[in-house]
Design an enzyme around this catalytic site. Sequence first.
Site: not given
Length: 132
Positions: A45, A47, A56, A58, A89, A92
């Site tokens: 990830n 940010e 993310c 993924e 999520c 994703c």
Amino acid sequence: MDESAWAKLKRAAVEARANAYAPYSGFAVGAAVLSKSGRVFTGCNVENASYGATICAERAALAAAVASGDRELLALVIVSGAKRPTPPCGICRQCLAEHGPTLAIRSHAGDAQADYELNSLFPEAFGRSHLD
Ligand SMILES: [Zn+2]
């Protein structure tokens, strides 16, 4: 997929997690995907101070695969430091469905693991055919 293949993906995801940039949430995640060609791609990830710009792990792994020319994904491993394994999520799931609708997913958190199939987590995905 055999256990040695899952273990290889887990090791790659653990390595990627070490590079997670998560100064805001403190929630470091690593991911590794196995493409149809047999190659492994990783992501963490990333940010951002503009929270919505965060990507993310993924999707970062997915982007790495596509950027290398691999567009079909077979398996995904997620590694986090959560109290229990975390599924991908919603955003994703949408992105993964484009490149691996039957994707096998394994998530690790500490000693716990959970297995998912994307088509169960995300049935009736919006896809290319809906654009016709
Ligand atoms: Zn996500």
